[in-house]
Design a protein around this motif. Structure first.
Motif, PDB file in Angstrom:
ATOM      1  N   ARG A   1       0.851  -1.190   0.000  1.00  0.00           N
ATOM      2  CA  ARG A   1       0.000   0.000   0.000  1.00  0.00           C
ATOM      3  C   ARG A   1       0.885   1.238   0.000  1.00  0.00           C
ATOM      4  O   ARG A   1       2.068   1.151   0.281  1.00  0.00           O
ATOM      5  CB  ARG A   1      -0.892  -0.005   1.239  1.00  0.00           C
ATOM      6  CG  ARG A   1      -1.793  -1.214   1.261  1.00  0.00           C
ATOM      7  CD  ARG A   1      -2.965  -1.181   2.214  1.00  0.00           C
ATOM      8  NE  ARG A   1      -2.966  -0.262   3.318  1.00  0.00           N
ATOM      9  CZ  ARG A   1      -2.964  -0.622   4.599  1.00  0.00           C
ATOM     10  NH1 ARG A   1      -2.914  -1.883   4.929  1.00  0.00           N
ATOM     11  NH2 ARG A   1      -3.025   0.285   5.548  1.00  0.00           N
ATOM     12  N   PRO A   2       0.319   2.410  -0.262  1.00  0.00           N
ATOM     13  CA  PRO A   2       1.126   3.622  -0.159  1.00  0.00           C
ATOM     14  C   PRO A   2       1.698   3.747   1.256  1.00  0.00           C
ATOM     15  O   PRO A   2       1.013   3.449   2.236  1.00  0.00           O
ATOM     16  CB  PRO A   2       0.127   4.747  -0.454  1.00  0.00           C
ATOM     17  CG  PRO A   2      -0.947   4.090  -1.274  1.00  0.00           C
ATOM     18  CD  PRO A   2      -1.043   2.690  -0.737  1.00  0.00           C
TER      19      PRO A   2
ATOM     20  N   LEU B   1       0.327   2.935   5.553  1.00  0.00           N
ATOM     21  CA  LEU B   1       0.924   2.003   6.516  1.00  0.00           C
ATOM     22  C   LEU B   1       1.532   2.724   7.711  1.00  0.00           C
ATOM     23  O   LEU B   1       1.546   2.188   8.815  1.00  0.00           O
ATOM     24  CB  LEU B   1       1.986   1.135   5.824  1.00  0.00           C
ATOM     25  CG  LEU B   1       1.454   0.143   4.795  1.00  0.00           C
ATOM     26  CD1 LEU B   1       2.613  -0.528   4.070  1.00  0.00           C
ATOM     27  CD2 LEU B   1       0.574  -0.900   5.458  1.00  0.00           C
ATOM     28  N   LEU B   2       2.036   3.926   7.484  1.00  0.00           N
ATOM     29  CA  LEU B   2       2.681   4.669   8.565  1.00  0.00           C
ATOM     30  C   LEU B   2       1.674   5.236   9.568  1.00  0.00           C
ATOM     31  O   LEU B   2       2.059   5.674  10.643  1.00  0.00           O
ATOM     32  CB  LEU B   2       3.547   5.799   7.990  1.00  0.00           C
ATOM     33  CG  LEU B   2       4.806   5.318   7.266  1.00  0.00           C
ATOM     34  CD1 LEU B   2       5.423   6.454   6.445  1.00  0.00           C
ATOM     35  CD2 LEU B   2       5.820   4.745   8.249  1.00  0.00           C
ATOM     36  N   ARG B   3       0.401   5.199   9.248  1.00  0.00           N
ATOM     37  CA  ARG B   3      -0.630   5.715  10.159  1.00  0.00           C
ATOM     38  C   ARG B   3      -0.755   4.877  11.417  1.00  0.00           C
ATOM     39  O   ARG B   3      -1.182   5.367  12.448  1.00  0.00           O
ATOM     40  CB  ARG B   3      -1.986   5.766   9.457  1.00  0.00           C
ATOM     41  CG  ARG B   3      -2.111   6.942   8.548  1.00  0.00           C
ATOM     42  CD  ARG B   3      -3.529   7.073   8.005  1.00  0.00           C
ATOM     43  NE  ARG B   3      -3.485   7.989   6.877  1.00  0.00           N
ATOM     44  CZ  ARG B   3      -4.079   7.766   5.716  1.00  0.00           C
ATOM     45  NH1 ARG B   3      -4.791   6.686   5.517  1.00  0.00           N
ATOM     46  NH2 ARG B   3      -3.968   8.646   4.735  1.00  0.00           N
ATOM     47  N   GLU B   4      -0.467   3.583  11.307  1.00  0.00           N
ATOM     48  CA  GLU B   4      -0.591   2.744  12.499  1.00  0.00           C
ATOM     49  C   GLU B   4       0.740   2.103  12.851  1.00  0.00           C
ATOM     50  O   GLU B   4       1.564   1.835  11.984  1.00  0.00           O
ATOM     51  CB  GLU B   4      -1.676   1.685  12.321  1.00  0.00           C
ATOM     52  CG  GLU B   4      -1.324   0.587  11.332  1.00  0.00           C
ATOM     53  CD  GLU B   4      -2.359  -0.514  11.290  1.00  0.00           C
ATOM     54  OE1 GLU B   4      -2.716  -1.058  12.357  1.00  0.00           O
ATOM     55  OE2 GLU B   4      -2.800  -0.842  10.187  1.00  0.00           O
TER      56      GLU B   4
ATOM     57  N   VAL C   1       7.761  -0.182   8.512  1.00  0.00           N
ATOM     58  CA  VAL C   1       7.243   0.007   7.153  1.00  0.00           C
ATOM     59  C   VAL C   1       8.444   0.120   6.222  1.00  0.00           C
ATOM     60  O   VAL C   1       9.345   0.913   6.449  1.00  0.00           O
ATOM     61  CB  VAL C   1       6.356   1.269   7.067  1.00  0.00           C
ATOM     62  CG1 VAL C   1       5.990   1.568   5.620  1.00  0.00           C
ATOM     63  CG2 VAL C   1       5.103   1.073   7.921  1.00  0.00           C
ATOM     64  N   HIS C   2       8.440  -0.720   5.193  1.00  0.00           N
ATOM     65  CA  HIS C   2       9.525  -0.702   4.210  1.00  0.00           C
ATOM     66  C   HIS C   2       9.017  -0.060   2.927  1.00  0.00           C
ATOM     67  O   HIS C   2       8.071  -0.543   2.306  1.00  0.00           O
ATOM     68  CB  HIS C   2      10.012  -2.124   3.916  1.00  0.00           C
ATOM     69  CG  HIS C   2      11.006  -2.185   2.796  1.00  0.00           C
ATOM     70  ND1 HIS C   2      12.237  -1.582   2.874  1.00  0.00           N
ATOM     71  CD2 HIS C   2      10.930  -2.758   1.569  1.00  0.00           C
ATOM     72  CE1 HIS C   2      12.890  -1.790   1.733  1.00  0.00           C
ATOM     73  NE2 HIS C   2      12.114  -2.503   0.925  1.00  0.00           N
TER      74      HIS C   2
ATOM     75  N   PRO D   1       5.101   2.857  -2.962  1.00  0.00           N
ATOM     76  CA  PRO D   1       4.561   1.598  -2.462  1.00  0.00           C
ATOM     77  C   PRO D   1       5.401   1.101  -1.291  1.00  0.00           C
ATOM     78  O   PRO D   1       6.628   1.226  -1.286  1.00  0.00           O
ATOM     79  CB  PRO D   1       4.657   0.646  -3.664  1.00  0.00           C
ATOM     80  CG  PRO D   1       5.681   1.243  -4.556  1.00  0.00           C
ATOM     81  CD  PRO D   1       5.680   2.720  -4.303  1.00  0.00           C
ATOM     82  N   ALA D   2       4.716   0.546  -0.294  1.00  0.00           N
ATOM     83  CA  ALA D   2       5.413   0.072   0.902  1.00  0.00           C
ATOM     84  C   ALA D   2       4.726  -1.176   1.424  1.00  0.00           C
ATOM     85  O   ALA D   2       3.607  -1.518   1.029  1.00  0.00           O
ATOM     86  CB  ALA D   2       5.404   1.170   1.967  1.00  0.00           C
ATOM     87  N   ILE D   3       5.427  -1.837   2.329  1.00  0.00           N
ATOM     88  CA  ILE D   3       4.892  -3.044   2.959  1.00  0.00           C
ATOM     89  C   ILE D   3       5.390  -3.072   4.401  1.00  0.00           C
ATOM     90  O   ILE D   3       6.453  -2.551   4.706  1.00  0.00           O
ATOM     91  CB  ILE D   3       5.317  -4.315   2.174  1.00  0.00           C
ATOM     92  CG1 ILE D   3       4.542  -5.525   2.657  1.00  0.00           C
ATOM     93  CG2 ILE D   3       6.810  -4.538   2.221  1.00  0.00           C
ATOM     94  CD1 ILE D   3       4.502  -6.660   1.652  1.00  0.00           C
TER      95      ILE D   3
END
Length: 158
Positions: A54-55, A59-62, A69-70, A89-91
Motif C-alpha cells: 500500500r502507499p 501504513l505509517l498511520r498505524e 514500514v519498508h 509503495p510500501a509493505i
C-alpha cells in the motif's frame, strides 16, 4: 514422642515438596503463557509481513509492535519518480527481517551506497532492486509493484 518427631519431620518434608511442586507448577504456567504470548506475537508479525503493498503514508498511520514500514523504493529516490515519499509503495515487515535481510542486502557490497542519491542512475537502482527483491528474496510481487515507477521514466530496461 519419637513417633511424633518422625511424623513432624515427614510433615515438614511434605510441606517442602508441596512448595517445590507449587513453584514448578507456577514456572510451567509462566512458560506456557510466554509460549502462547510468543505464538500470538509471531502470528501478528506473520500477518504484518503478509500485509498488502500500500502507499507508505497509509501504513505509517498505524504502529504495529515488532514491525517497520519498508518503502519498496527508497524515500530518497522519490523525486527521481516525481512522487512524494508517502505515495511510494510500501509493505509492513518484521523489524529484524527488514533490517537484516532487506535493508542490509540493499546496502551491502556493490548495491546502493548510502549517499548521495543523485549519483545513481535509475537503471542501477532498478538492477539492485531486481537482484535483492527478485534473486535474493524471491519477492516478485515487490518488483511488480515498483516496475511501473521505473517504466514511466522511459530510462530503464526491465
Amino acid at each position: 514422642a519419637k513417633v511424633g518427631l518422625e511424623a513432624a519431620s515427614h510433615l515438614d518434608e511434605a510441606v517442602d515438596a508441596a512448595r517445590i511442586g507449587a513453584r514448578v507448577a507456577e514456572e510451567v504456567a509462566e512458560e506456557a503463557a510466554e509460549r502462547v504470548g510468543k505464538e500470538v506475537a509471531e502470528e501478528a508479525v506473520e500477518q504484518a509481513i503478509k500485509s498488502e503493498i500500500r502507499p507508505a503514508r497509509e501504513l505509517l498511520r498505524e504502529s504495529v509492535p515488532g514491525t517497520e514500514v519498508h518503502h519498496l523504493i527508497e524515500q530518497r529516490f522519490a523525486d527521481k519518480f516525481d512522487v512524494k515519499p508517502g505515495d511510494l509503495p510500501a509493505i509492513r515487515l518484521d523489524k529484524t527481517f527488514h533490517q537484516q535481510e532487506v535493508t542490509g542486502r540493499l546496502f551491502r557490497g556493490e548495491n546502493l551506497p548510502t549517499y548521495p542519491p543523485q549519483e545513481f542512475s535509475l537503471q542501477r537502482i532498478w538492477n539492485t532492486y531486481k537482484r535483492v527483491y527478485g534473486e535474493k528474496l524471491g519477492r516478485q510481487d515487490w518488483l511488480e509493484a515498483i516496475w511501473p515507477y521505473f517504466e514511466k521514466t522511459g530510462k530503464v530496461v526491465r
